[in-house]
Structures are given as C-alpha cells and as structure tokens.
Design a protein around this motif. Structure first.
Motif, PDB file in Angstrom:
ATOM      1  N   MET A  40      70.487  15.189  -6.188  1.00 31.13           N
ATOM      2  CA  MET A  40      70.336  16.204  -7.233  1.00 31.13           C
ATOM      3  C   MET A  40      71.506  16.156  -8.210  1.00 31.13           C
ATOM      4  O   MET A  40      71.324  16.244  -9.432  1.00 31.13           O
ATOM      5  CB  MET A  40      70.241  17.587  -6.596  1.00 31.13           C
ATOM      6  CG  MET A  40      70.091  18.726  -7.604  1.00 31.13           C
ATOM      7  SD  MET A  40      70.259  20.355  -6.842  1.00 31.13           S
ATOM      8  CE  MET A  40      72.007  20.341  -6.438  1.00 31.13           C
ATOM      9  N   LEU A  41      72.734  15.986  -7.671  1.00 26.95           N
ATOM     10  CA  LEU A  41      73.910  15.920  -8.539  1.00 26.95           C
ATOM     11  C   LEU A  41      73.863  14.682  -9.430  1.00 26.95           C
ATOM     12  O   LEU A  41      74.258  14.741 -10.602  1.00 26.95           O
ATOM     13  CB  LEU A  41      75.182  15.924  -7.687  1.00 26.95           C
ATOM     14  CG  LEU A  41      75.483  17.245  -6.964  1.00 26.95           C
ATOM     15  CD1 LEU A  41      76.672  17.084  -6.026  1.00 26.95           C
ATOM     16  CD2 LEU A  41      75.759  18.353  -7.968  1.00 26.95           C
ATOM     17  N   ASP A  42      73.403  13.565  -8.872  1.00 31.96           N
ATOM     18  CA  ASP A  42      73.279  12.356  -9.696  1.00 31.96           C
ATOM     19  C   ASP A  42      72.315  12.591 -10.859  1.00 31.96           C
ATOM     20  O   ASP A  42      72.577  12.180 -11.998  1.00 31.96           O
ATOM     21  CB  ASP A  42      72.791  11.185  -8.839  1.00 31.96           C
ATOM     22  CG  ASP A  42      73.853  10.717  -7.842  1.00 31.96           C
ATOM     23  OD1 ASP A  42      75.044  10.994  -8.091  1.00 31.96           O
ATOM     24  OD2 ASP A  42      73.484  10.094  -6.832  1.00 31.96           O
ATOM     25  N   ARG A  43      71.212  13.266 -10.561  1.00 32.68           N
ATOM     26  CA  ARG A  43      70.238  13.543 -11.622  1.00 32.68           C
ATOM     27  C   ARG A  43      70.809  14.521 -12.642  1.00 32.68           C
ATOM     28  O   ARG A  43      70.592  14.370 -13.853  1.00 32.68           O
ATOM     29  CB  ARG A  43      68.955  14.108 -11.016  1.00 32.68           C
ATOM     30  CG  ARG A  43      68.194  13.114 -10.152  1.00 32.68           C
ATOM     31  CD  ARG A  43      66.892  13.705  -9.664  1.00 32.68           C
ATOM     32  NE  ARG A  43      66.006  14.029 -10.776  1.00 32.68           N
ATOM     33  CZ  ARG A  43      64.839  14.655 -10.636  1.00 32.68           C
ATOM     34  NH1 ARG A  43      64.432  15.027  -9.426  1.00 32.68           N
ATOM     35  NH2 ARG A  43      64.090  14.913 -11.687  1.00 32.68           N
ATOM     36  N   LEU A  44      71.557  15.538 -12.152  1.00 33.00           N
ATOM     37  CA  LEU A  44      72.154  16.501 -13.077  1.00 33.00           C
ATOM     38  C   LEU A  44      73.161  15.828 -14.000  1.00 33.00           C
ATOM     39  O   LEU A  44      73.192  16.099 -15.209  1.00 33.00           O
ATOM     40  CB  LEU A  44      72.839  17.625 -12.290  1.00 33.00           C
ATOM     41  CG  LEU A  44      71.932  18.699 -11.699  1.00 33.00           C
ATOM     42  CD1 LEU A  44      72.743  19.671 -10.855  1.00 33.00           C
ATOM     43  CD2 LEU A  44      71.207  19.457 -12.805  1.00 33.00           C
ATOM     44  N   ILE A  45      73.998  14.956 -13.421  1.00 35.36           N
ATOM     45  CA  ILE A  45      74.981  14.260 -14.257  1.00 35.36           C
ATOM     46  C   ILE A  45      74.268  13.402 -15.296  1.00 35.36           C
ATOM     47  O   ILE A  45      74.665  13.344 -16.464  1.00 35.36           O
ATOM     48  CB  ILE A  45      75.916  13.407 -13.372  1.00 35.36           C
ATOM     49  CG1 ILE A  45      76.898  14.314 -12.640  1.00 35.36           C
ATOM     50  CG2 ILE A  45      76.676  12.391 -14.212  1.00 35.36           C
ATOM     51  CD1 ILE A  45      77.882  13.583 -11.781  1.00 35.36           C
TER      52      ILE A  45
ATOM     53  N   GLN B  62      72.298  14.838 -22.410  1.00 33.28           N
ATOM     54  CA  GLN B  62      72.421  15.962 -23.338  1.00 33.28           C
ATOM     55  C   GLN B  62      73.622  15.778 -24.260  1.00 33.28           C
ATOM     56  O   GLN B  62      73.527  15.989 -25.473  1.00 33.28           O
ATOM     57  CB  GLN B  62      72.549  17.265 -22.556  1.00 33.28           C
ATOM     58  CG  GLN B  62      72.626  18.509 -23.432  1.00 33.28           C
ATOM     59  CD  GLN B  62      72.917  19.756 -22.631  1.00 33.28           C
ATOM     60  OE1 GLN B  62      73.832  19.768 -21.813  1.00 33.28           O
ATOM     61  NE2 GLN B  62      72.145  20.801 -22.848  1.00 33.28           N
TER      62      GLN B  62
ATOM     63  N   LEU C 166      80.818  18.484 -11.065  1.00 32.92           N
ATOM     64  CA  LEU C 166      79.608  17.724 -10.762  1.00 32.92           C
ATOM     65  C   LEU C 166      79.918  16.356 -10.181  1.00 32.92           C
ATOM     66  O   LEU C 166      78.998  15.630  -9.792  1.00 32.92           O
ATOM     67  CB  LEU C 166      78.765  17.572 -12.032  1.00 32.92           C
ATOM     68  CG  LEU C 166      78.244  18.882 -12.632  1.00 32.92           C
ATOM     69  CD1 LEU C 166      77.388  18.597 -13.857  1.00 32.92           C
ATOM     70  CD2 LEU C 166      77.449  19.672 -11.607  1.00 32.92           C
TER      71      LEU C 166
ATOM     72  N   VAL D 265      80.643  22.297  -6.698  1.00 34.88           N
ATOM     73  CA  VAL D 265      79.577  22.092  -7.683  1.00 34.88           C
ATOM     74  C   VAL D 265      79.322  23.383  -8.447  1.00 34.88           C
ATOM     75  O   VAL D 265      79.153  23.380  -9.671  1.00 34.88           O
ATOM     76  CB  VAL D 265      78.289  21.605  -6.984  1.00 34.88           C
ATOM     77  CG1 VAL D 265      77.130  21.554  -7.968  1.00 34.88           C
ATOM     78  CG2 VAL D 265      78.515  20.235  -6.365  1.00 34.88           C
TER      79      VAL D 265
ATOM     80  N   MET E  14      71.346  14.006 -16.573  1.00 36.51           N
ATOM     81  CA  MET E  14      70.797  14.907 -17.589  1.00 36.51           C
ATOM     82  C   MET E  14      71.892  15.408 -18.528  1.00 36.51           C
ATOM     83  O   MET E  14      71.706  15.448 -19.753  1.00 36.51           O
ATOM     84  CB  MET E  14      70.107  16.088 -16.906  1.00 36.51           C
ATOM     85  CG  MET E  14      68.850  15.716 -16.137  1.00 36.51           C
ATOM     86  SD  MET E  14      68.226  17.087 -15.126  1.00 36.51           S
ATOM     87  CE  MET E  14      67.950  18.330 -16.379  1.00 36.51           C
ATOM     88  N   PHE E  15      73.059  15.780 -17.956  1.00 39.22           N
ATOM     89  CA  PHE E  15      74.143  16.275 -18.802  1.00 39.22           C
ATOM     90  C   PHE E  15      74.675  15.176 -19.717  1.00 39.22           C
ATOM     91  O   PHE E  15      74.996  15.430 -20.884  1.00 39.22           O
ATOM     92  CB  PHE E  15      75.273  16.837 -17.939  1.00 39.22           C
ATOM     93  CG  PHE E  15      74.933  18.143 -17.283  1.00 39.22           C
ATOM     94  CD1 PHE E  15      74.116  19.056 -17.923  1.00 39.22           C
ATOM     95  CD2 PHE E  15      75.419  18.463 -16.026  1.00 39.22           C
ATOM     96  CE1 PHE E  15      73.786  20.264 -17.326  1.00 39.22           C
ATOM     97  CE2 PHE E  15      75.100  19.664 -15.424  1.00 39.22           C
ATOM     98  CZ  PHE E  15      74.278  20.566 -16.076  1.00 39.22           C
TER      99      PHE E  15
END
Length: 465
Positions: free
Chosen positions: A216-221, A227, A194, A189, A223-224
C-alpha cells in the motif's frame, strides 16, 4: 492464577491432614513405648524407675507423661514427684485406658488454659491391664507446624506465580515484539513518513499484514510522486501561456490608450497574477513535506516587533494602524521553528487582517505564551467557520464578495504549523470588540529564565513532520 489455587488448596488440605496424622501417630508411638517399658515396674510399683522413665519420655515427646495404677492413681508424673497418688480415674482418657482401650482426644485444659492432645494407652503385663500411660501435648506445636506448612505452600505458590508471570511476560513480549514494530511503522506512516516499511516477521497473519502495508505504501508513494510530477508539469505548462497572455495584454494596452481598454487590461493582468499565485502555492503545497528546512530558536516578542515593522507600510497604505501589543508579564519566550515557515504563516494571517479590516484599526500583534497573537477589528467569523476557513480554496463569509486571494493561504499555514508540531487557529475576539483573533502556537516555547537544553538550530530532512 486459578490453576495455582486449584492445585494449592487440595494440596494444603492434604498436608495439614498429614501433619496432624503424623503428630498423633508419633504421640501414640511414644505412649505405647512408655507403656511397654513400664509394665515390669507397676506391680509392685517401682517408683524410682517410673520417675526416671517419665522424665526421659517427657523430654522426647515434649509433653507431660504420667503413669497410673489400675485404679487410676498417679504413680509417676514428669511435672514433679509431688503429684504422685492423685486420682485421675475420672478423666475420660485415663478411665478408658485402664479399661484396656487406646484413646487419643483433643480437648481444652482448664488447668493450663490451652488446647491439649491427650494420648492414653493401657499398660499390660502378662495379658492383664495393670495401669495406664498418658501423654498430654499442647496442640500449639501442631498448629505451628501446620502454619509453617501453609506459609510454605503459599510461598511456593507465589514463587510459581512470579516465575510463571515472568516467563509469560517474556514469551508474550517475544510474541508481541513484531506487532509493536509493525505498530511503530504504522505510526511513522501516520505522521507522514511514507518511506517507512514494515519488517516481514512474526506469524503468518502478521507477515501478510506487513506485506499488504508495504504494498500500500509503495502505491501511495507512486501516487504522490505522480501527483507532484503532475503539479510541476502543470505549473510549467501554465506559466508559459500565462506569460504570453500577459505580454499580449500589455501590447493591447500599448496599442490602444483608451481608459476602457487600460481598465480591462489591468483586470486581466490582476487575474493572471492571481492564477500565477495559485500555481505557486499549489506547487509549494505539493512539495511541503519534501523540503530540507532549518529550525532556529525564535525570540517571540522580538519577532512580533519585526512583523509589525515589516507590515507597517502595507497597513498604512490601507489606512490601518498596526501596533505591537505590550510585553507579556512572563517576559521573553522562545520557540523552535523555521523562521521562513513562520514568516509565511504570520504573513498569511496579517494579510487577511489587513484585507478584511476595511480601513478599521488597529491591528495588534504580540507574543503570548508560546506563540504569536494577531487581533483585528474586521467583521470576524460566522459561527462554524473556525475550522472550515483552513480548508483549501475555502472562504469565510466576509471574503465571499472579494475577488482577491487564492483560498490557499490559511490551508498552507495550518499544514506548516502541523509539520512543526505547532498549531494555528482563527476565532472571533472574546474581549467584546468585533473582529478576529489569530493564534499561532510554536513548538518548544519556554521562559527565558528556565533552564532548557534548546538547540541553536537543527535540520529536518525529507520528512519534516
């Protein structure tokens, strides 16, 4: 380790005491059996029987066996019949034995120069002490037995320690394996993957940590992805009005031929071009790590010559000479990288050198150990700007009064080289000439005379880092 020592020390002391006690008991038993066998042969002395008796018992006891009269005179000696008649009455153990006492002592013998165990018992016939038997044995035999026992205990302790360490390592490895897998997932990560997910395994606390990391990774992906979608949508939504604005500017210029209007329209079109360039670079940055790119083996000296040839017209238009540095002493070198990505990085740096040289030259481009070096004769950098110029939308002090540029070129260059495990740096020249020095190090640079297994090309997938 401490447990083994705590067990071995008292056990060793007990074993040593037991060996010495057994040796003493065995010597005493042999002396008493010899005395019992000799009680009929002392009065009157039957020397032949006594000689045979001491020889037999000497072989059994592995020591020297002597039989004495009640006066302490030697009647039989296993070391030889020539010693018969010698007076031993002054020896403490013999004196005590002919007095009716059982004696067992350790002492140093000056005759043979070694430590001895002397065991002496009285010979009793019909309740009367008629003589004594003494058996002397070297304590080296006992010491050897003690040493063997101690060595055996140490060997057992080391074996237990080795087996315990091995078992402990296996158990610890089994217990820590899920944590190591979780650590590797975290490293992936950190490097930008991700899509990596932690396995839900191990103790309850570790399972909870893995679940939290995956969430957390699911949420980051998410968000990305949001974006990227926003940047793509914004770029699409902005391009249409910008294109309409450019058309309107052209119509205004066509309808009004005055120099003032044409000048303002040209400025507006230049601003529109910069905005479009910024949109393109932001869109590129948002998709930078999601591309499929191909790595090729780049001949760095030849590549430096190609860069000079590509930029020669642009530099000449600014009145600047651009030249190739002399070949380095180590000959040709290679690097593994996408040439398209390397072009983008080098072009951003050369463009900066051309823009900030203010007509001063030359700009020199050449291959160095594992990379490409670019030097110019512009104003250089202020102290502390070496890292800051790679931030997004950052400008060095020399470029603050210049409207050109988006402020993203160097940021993109740095991120591209990080993806390829390379680097890019911008510093002032150190050869006494005012100007900047850009150094791009390419991963996998090797000498052409070294035997390396380099792939001709390779593809990096969704996560190019």
């Amino acid at each position: 380790m401490l447990a083994i020592v705590a067990l071995e020390v008292p056990l060793g002391i007990n074993v040593v005491d037991r060996i010495r006690s057994d040796a003493n008991a065995q010597a005493l038993s042999q002396a008493q059996s010899t005395a019992a066998a000799a009680n009929d042969s002392i009065e009157p002395p039957q020397l032949a029987n006594l000689d045979e008796l001491v020889k037999t018992n000497a072989a059994t006891s592995k020591g020297r066996v002597m039989i004495f009269s009640a006066e302490g005179l030697t009647l039989a000696d296993s070391s030889g019949p020539g010693r018969s008649g010698a007076d031993y009455s002054t020896r403490p153990e013999v004196k005590a034995a002919i007095s009716g006492d059982v004696v067992q002592i350790e002492r140093h013998s000056s005759t043979v120069d070694r430590d001895m165990l002397a065991t002496a018992v009285p010979v009793v016939h019909f309740g009367k002490t008629v003589g004594a038997v003494r058996i002397t044995q070297g304590t080296a035999v006992i010491t050897d037995s003690v040493n063997r026992a101690v060595v055996g205990l140490i060997a057992i302790g080391l074996l237990v320690l080795l087996l315990g360490s091995g078992a402990g390592w296996i158990i610890a490895n089994q217990l820590s394996r899920p944590m190591r897998r979780l650590e590797k997932t975290a490293e992936r990560v950190y490097l930008g993957d991700l899509n990596a997910r932690a396995a839900i395994e191990g103790p309850r606390e570790q399972r909870a940590l893995a679940v939290a990391l995956n969430n957390m990774l699911d949420r980051l992906i998410g968000m990305f992805n949001s974006q990227r979608e926003f940047v793509a949508d914004a770029s699409h939504q902005l391009r249409t009005p910008l294109q309409s604005l450019r058309i309107q500017m052209d119509e205004i210029a066509y309808a009004n031929k005055s120099p003032e209007v044409e000048s303002e329209v040209a400025k507006a079109n230049a601003a529109i071009t910069r905005i479009n360039s910024t949109i393109d670079q932001l869109l590129f940055l948002s998709r930078l790590r999601d591309r499929k790119v191909v790595a090729t083996r780049v001949d760095l000296p030849q590549y430096a010559e190609a860069v000079v040839a590509r930029w020669l017209p642009n530099a000449a238009a600014e009145g600047i000479d651009i030249t190739v540095k002399g070949a380095p002493p180590w000959g040709r070198r290679y690097g593994m990288c996408s040439q398209e990505d390397l072009d983008r990085v080098i072009d951003a740096l050369v463009e900066n050198s051309v823009a900030y040289s203010n007509g001063k030259g030359p700009i020199e481009i050449g291959a160095v150990a594992g990379g490409i070096e670019i030097t110019d004769r512009g104003p250089g950098l202020e102290v502390g700007e070496e890292e800051r110029v790679f931030d997004r939308f950052a400008r060095g002090s020399a470029g603050r009064d210049r409207p050109e540029g988006t402020g993203l070129g160097l940021a993109i260059a740095k991120e591209i080289m990080e993806i390829w495990n390379g680097s890019v740096e911008l510093t002032n020249r150190t050869d006494g000439i005012t100007g900047a020095r850009a150094l791009v190090l390419v991963s996998g640079g090797v000498r052409d005379d070294e035997d390396h297994d380099l792939r001709d090309d390779g593809e990096l997938g969704d996560n190019v880092s």
